[in-house]
Scaffold this motif. Sequence first.
Motif, PDB file in Angstrom:
ATOM      1  N   ALA A 284       0.898  -1.273   0.050  1.00 28.03           N
ATOM      2  CA  ALA A 284       0.043  -0.069   0.162  1.00 28.03           C
ATOM      3  C   ALA A 284       0.853   1.207   0.083  1.00 28.03           C
ATOM      4  CB  ALA A 284      -0.900   0.069   1.163  1.00 28.03           C
ATOM      5  N   TYR A 285       1.941   1.212   1.006  1.00 23.09           N
ATOM      6  CA  TYR A 285       2.847   2.375   0.803  1.00 23.09           C
ATOM      7  C   TYR A 285       3.742   2.728  -0.095  1.00 23.09           C
ATOM      8  CZ  TYR A 285       2.138   3.404   6.013  1.00 23.09           C
ATOM      9  OH  TYR A 285       1.721   3.995   7.293  1.00 23.09           O
ATOM     10  N   SER A 286       3.939   1.486  -0.923  1.00 21.29           N
ATOM     11  CA  SER A 286       4.618   1.718  -2.292  1.00 21.29           C
ATOM     12  C   SER A 286       3.872   2.102  -3.390  1.00 21.29           C
ATOM     13  CB  SER A 286       5.242   0.176  -2.682  1.00 21.29           C
ATOM     14  OG  SER A 286       6.093  -0.163  -1.578  1.00 21.29           O
ATOM     15  N   GLU A 287       2.536   1.904  -3.377  1.00 23.36           N
ATOM     16  CA  GLU A 287       1.728   2.450  -4.322  1.00 23.36           C
ATOM     17  C   GLU A 287       1.437   4.024  -3.885  1.00 23.36           C
ATOM     18  OE1 GLU A 287      -2.216   0.357  -4.643  1.00 23.36           O
ATOM     19  OE2 GLU A 287      -0.907  -1.519  -5.298  1.00 23.36           O
ATOM     20  N   LYS A 288       1.313   4.312  -2.726  1.00 22.64           N
ATOM     21  CA  LYS A 288       1.530   5.730  -2.464  1.00 22.64           C
ATOM     22  C   LYS A 288       2.551   6.659  -2.632  1.00 22.64           C
ATOM     23  CE  LYS A 288      -0.224   8.528   1.360  1.00 22.64           C
ATOM     24  NZ  LYS A 288      -0.499   8.679   2.997  1.00 22.64           N
ATOM     25  N   TYR A 289       3.563   6.311  -2.319  1.00 21.12           N
ATOM     26  CA  TYR A 289       4.717   6.748  -2.378  1.00 21.12           C
ATOM     27  C   TYR A 289       5.800   6.386  -3.716  1.00 21.12           C
ATOM     28  CZ  TYR A 289       3.652   8.161   2.300  1.00 21.12           C
ATOM     29  OH  TYR A 289       3.102   8.884   3.422  1.00 21.12           O
ATOM     30  N   GLY A 290       5.422   5.723  -4.743  1.00 23.00           N
ATOM     31  CA  GLY A 290       5.916   5.397  -5.838  1.00 23.00           C
ATOM     32  C   GLY A 290       7.149   4.567  -5.781  1.00 23.00           C
ATOM     33  N   TRP A 291       7.074   3.765  -4.565  1.00 22.09           N
ATOM     34  CA  TRP A 291       8.363   2.965  -4.274  1.00 22.09           C
ATOM     35  C   TRP A 291       8.488   1.765  -5.172  1.00 22.09           C
ATOM     36  CZ3 TRP A 291       7.549   2.471   1.619  1.00 22.09           C
ATOM     37  CH2 TRP A 291       7.767   3.796   2.128  1.00 22.09           C
ATOM     38  N   ASN A 292       9.439   1.062  -5.459  1.00 22.66           N
ATOM     39  CA  ASN A 292       9.584  -0.258  -5.872  1.00 22.66           C
ATOM     40  C   ASN A 292      10.028  -1.207  -4.627  1.00 22.66           C
ATOM     41  OD1 ASN A 292       9.478   0.232  -8.648  1.00 22.66           O
ATOM     42  ND2 ASN A 292      11.623   0.718  -8.539  1.00 22.66           N
ATOM     43  N   HIS A 293       8.926  -1.973  -4.374  1.00 25.20           N
ATOM     44  CA  HIS A 293       9.271  -2.599  -3.096  1.00 25.20           C
ATOM     45  C   HIS A 293       9.604  -4.156  -3.297  1.00 25.20           C
ATOM     46  CE1 HIS A 293       4.926  -3.981  -3.409  1.00 25.20           C
ATOM     47  NE2 HIS A 293       5.405  -4.849  -2.548  1.00 25.20           N
ATOM     48  N   TYR A 294      10.318  -4.713  -2.400  1.00 24.99           N
ATOM     49  CA  TYR A 294      10.879  -6.194  -2.277  1.00 24.99           C
ATOM     50  C   TYR A 294      10.646  -6.741  -0.930  1.00 24.99           C
ATOM     51  CZ  TYR A 294      13.038  -3.882  -6.372  1.00 24.99           C
ATOM     52  OH  TYR A 294      13.267  -3.377  -7.526  1.00 24.99           O
ATOM     53  N   ILE A 295      10.205  -8.075  -1.087  1.00 31.36           N
ATOM     54  CA  ILE A 295       9.843  -8.551   0.377  1.00 31.36           C
ATOM     55  C   ILE A 295      10.401 -10.219   0.317  1.00 31.36           C
ATOM     56  CG2 ILE A 295       7.962  -9.452   1.927  1.00 31.36           C
ATOM     57  CD1 ILE A 295       6.277  -7.448   0.695  1.00 31.36           C
ATOM     58  N   PRO A 296      11.081 -10.619   1.124  1.00 27.95           N
ATOM     59  CA  PRO A 296      11.731 -11.872   0.880  1.00 27.95           C
ATOM     60  C   PRO A 296      10.698 -13.032   1.072  1.00 27.95           C
ATOM     61  CG  PRO A 296      13.177 -10.835   2.686  1.00 27.95           C
ATOM     62  CD  PRO A 296      11.925  -9.861   2.249  1.00 27.95           C
ATOM     63  N   GLU A 297      10.825 -14.226   0.164  1.00 22.50           N
ATOM     64  CA  GLU A 297       9.820 -15.446   0.392  1.00 22.50           C
ATOM     65  C   GLU A 297       9.879 -15.489   1.800  1.00 22.50           C
ATOM     66  OE1 GLU A 297      10.567 -19.465  -1.016  1.00 22.50           O
ATOM     67  OE2 GLU A 297      10.930 -18.296  -3.118  1.00 22.50           O
ATOM     68  N   PHE A 298       8.770 -16.211   2.443  1.00 23.78           N
ATOM     69  CA  PHE A 298       8.546 -16.578   3.798  1.00 23.78           C
ATOM     70  C   PHE A 298       9.809 -17.216   4.542  1.00 23.78           C
ATOM     71  CE2 PHE A 298       3.877 -15.674   3.263  1.00 23.78           C
ATOM     72  CZ  PHE A 298       3.841 -15.099   4.209  1.00 23.78           C
ATOM     73  N   GLN A 299      10.091 -18.325   3.756  1.00 25.83           N
ATOM     74  CA  GLN A 299      11.420 -19.135   4.364  1.00 25.83           C
ATOM     75  C   GLN A 299      12.611 -18.460   4.534  1.00 25.83           C
ATOM     76  OE1 GLN A 299      13.132 -22.310   2.085  1.00 25.83           O
ATOM     77  NE2 GLN A 299      12.063 -21.546   0.077  1.00 25.83           N
ATOM     78  N   TYR A 300      12.882 -17.356   4.008  1.00 31.21           N
ATOM     79  CA  TYR A 300      13.912 -16.361   4.114  1.00 31.21           C
ATOM     80  C   TYR A 300      13.768 -15.294   5.163  1.00 31.21           C
ATOM     81  CZ  TYR A 300      15.145 -19.396   0.217  1.00 31.21           C
ATOM     82  OH  TYR A 300      15.471 -20.457  -0.608  1.00 31.21           O
ATOM     83  N   CYS A 301      12.585 -15.233   5.604  1.00 34.04           N
ATOM     84  CA  CYS A 301      12.293 -13.938   6.601  1.00 34.04           C
ATOM     85  C   CYS A 301      12.719 -14.327   8.066  1.00 34.04           C
ATOM     86  CB  CYS A 301      10.821 -13.597   6.593  1.00 34.04           C
ATOM     87  SG  CYS A 301      10.228 -12.891   5.066  1.00 34.04           S
ATOM     88  N   THR A 302      12.437 -15.275   8.482  1.00 28.87           N
ATOM     89  CA  THR A 302      12.799 -15.797  10.006  1.00 28.87           C
ATOM     90  C   THR A 302      14.058 -16.402   9.736  1.00 28.87           C
ATOM     91  OG1 THR A 302      11.417 -17.610   9.612  1.00 28.87           O
ATOM     92  CG2 THR A 302      10.629 -15.871  11.181  1.00 28.87           C
ATOM     93  N   ASP A 303      14.842 -16.386  10.944  1.00 29.30           N
ATOM     94  CA  ASP A 303      16.243 -17.078  10.587  1.00 29.30           C
ATOM     95  C   ASP A 303      16.564 -18.367   9.821  1.00 29.30           C
ATOM     96  OD1 ASP A 303      16.902 -14.973  12.101  1.00 29.30           O
ATOM     97  OD2 ASP A 303      17.185 -15.994  14.032  1.00 29.30           O
ATOM     98  N   ASN A 304      17.236 -18.381   8.814  1.00 25.47           N
ATOM     99  CA  ASN A 304      17.551 -19.508   8.025  1.00 25.47           C
ATOM    100  C   ASN A 304      18.920 -19.304   7.555  1.00 25.47           C
ATOM    101  OD1 ASN A 304      17.685 -18.113   5.008  1.00 25.47           O
ATOM    102  ND2 ASN A 304      16.174 -16.783   6.419  1.00 25.47           N
ATOM    103  N   ALA A 305      19.254 -20.407   6.974  1.00 27.25           N
ATOM    104  CA  ALA A 305      20.939 -20.608   6.176  1.00 27.25           C
ATOM    105  C   ALA A 305      20.857 -19.882   4.907  1.00 27.25           C
ATOM    106  CB  ALA A 305      21.465 -21.693   6.453  1.00 27.25           C
ATOM    107  N   GLY A 306      19.821 -19.902   4.191  1.00 27.54           N
ATOM    108  CA  GLY A 306      19.553 -19.309   3.002  1.00 27.54           C
ATOM    109  C   GLY A 306      20.066 -18.064   2.845  1.00 27.54           C
ATOM    110  N   MET A 307      19.925 -17.328   3.700  1.00 28.70           N
ATOM    111  CA  MET A 307      20.212 -15.836   3.545  1.00 28.70           C
ATOM    112  C   MET A 307      21.959 -15.901   3.985  1.00 28.70           C
ATOM    113  SD  MET A 307      18.693 -14.248   7.110  1.00 28.70           S
ATOM    114  CE  MET A 307      19.597 -14.532   8.814  1.00 28.70           C
TER     115      MET A 307
END
Length: 337
Positions: A284-307
């Motif tokens: 929602a904020y990205s639409e409002k402020y014209g941002w390009n936004h990025y969110i990691p896949e769920f498995q890479y949000c909480t602690d994980n060795a992938g990151m």
Amino acid sequence: MNINILAIESSCDETSAAVIRDGEVLSNFIANQKVHEQYGGVVPELASRAHQQNIIPVVEAALKKSGVSKEELKAIAFTQSPGLIGSLLVGCCFAKSLALGLDLPLIAVHHMQAHVLANFIGDPKPSFPFLCLTVSGGHTQIVLVEDYLKMKVMGQTLDDAAGEAFDKTAKILGLPYPGGPLIDKYAKEGNPQRFSFPEPQIPGLNFSFSGLKTAILYFVQEQTKKDPDFIQNNRADICASVQHRIITILMNKLVKAAKETGIKEVCIAGGVSANSGLRQAMKAYSEKYGWNHYIPEFQYCTDNAGMISITAYYKYLAGEFADLTVSPSARSSMDRN
Ligand code: KG4
Ligand code: ZN
């Protein structure tokens, strides 16, 4: 090229191993430690012991799933800091032994840098420079990311982290640890406008969550005096209202950072970035402020060795290796990396 790297994460209460090949995560195996649930938080000594029990099967599972043999590995990576020192030691010693035994270079990774770089697993990837709101159980940071390994913390929490605000609220409501995912679940059925909690007025880009926690505690205590079943009867609305406030605190600072820097590439990372309300707010904020936004896949949000593995990949390319005298550190600044 076949740059295969095995990465190990053991900074807190998840034992995780991942294998990456040329920047593509082939496996990401995570063992959660259930032993802490009954204590309402992570017990460091129990975490270290559980890491010791988990680490060999977790590493074997990650290697097996990736299809990469030990002989095909080019480096071993591990989380060096920050975190619980006993937990970090387990991953560090295991990684060193493996590197020594296989005669491979060792890569030491900063956990908070790794949370940010989780945004480079998969597509689309952010372009530099970008801002990252990193929200975990131990940290809340707004990070200016100039390059893979060049990051500057612009603002951070002065007391509790955003994840702690979720976990402590859950504790007040009688929910088990970790409370964040449960608050997220109940909030989906609640009214975020029903109860109003204060927004702290902290100058600059820093955060504070301890006042909010106290306000929630007093509010719940007062209401429970009037109605002993207050929590039970209003759980969804309390969760939705608290979650709404935490999200507005976070997003208002992110907006401020974006305005100050003029940057419109914006990411989130860390355990709290798994929160469905925060993920929606980012859109929602990205639409409002014209941002390009990025969110990691769920498995890479909480602690994980992938990151840890993606960070190790960029460190490998930059030739940043550690020697066998490297030791873990409970605290350390990401800026110095
Ligand atoms: O990044 P992380 O796994 O560990 C640290 O580095 O601290 O973050 C854990 C935090 C916990 O406080 C947990 O309650 C929170 O992330 N968390 C969430 C959600 N999933 C995990 N908070 C809110 N909503 C969620 N869905
Ligand atoms: Zn973390």
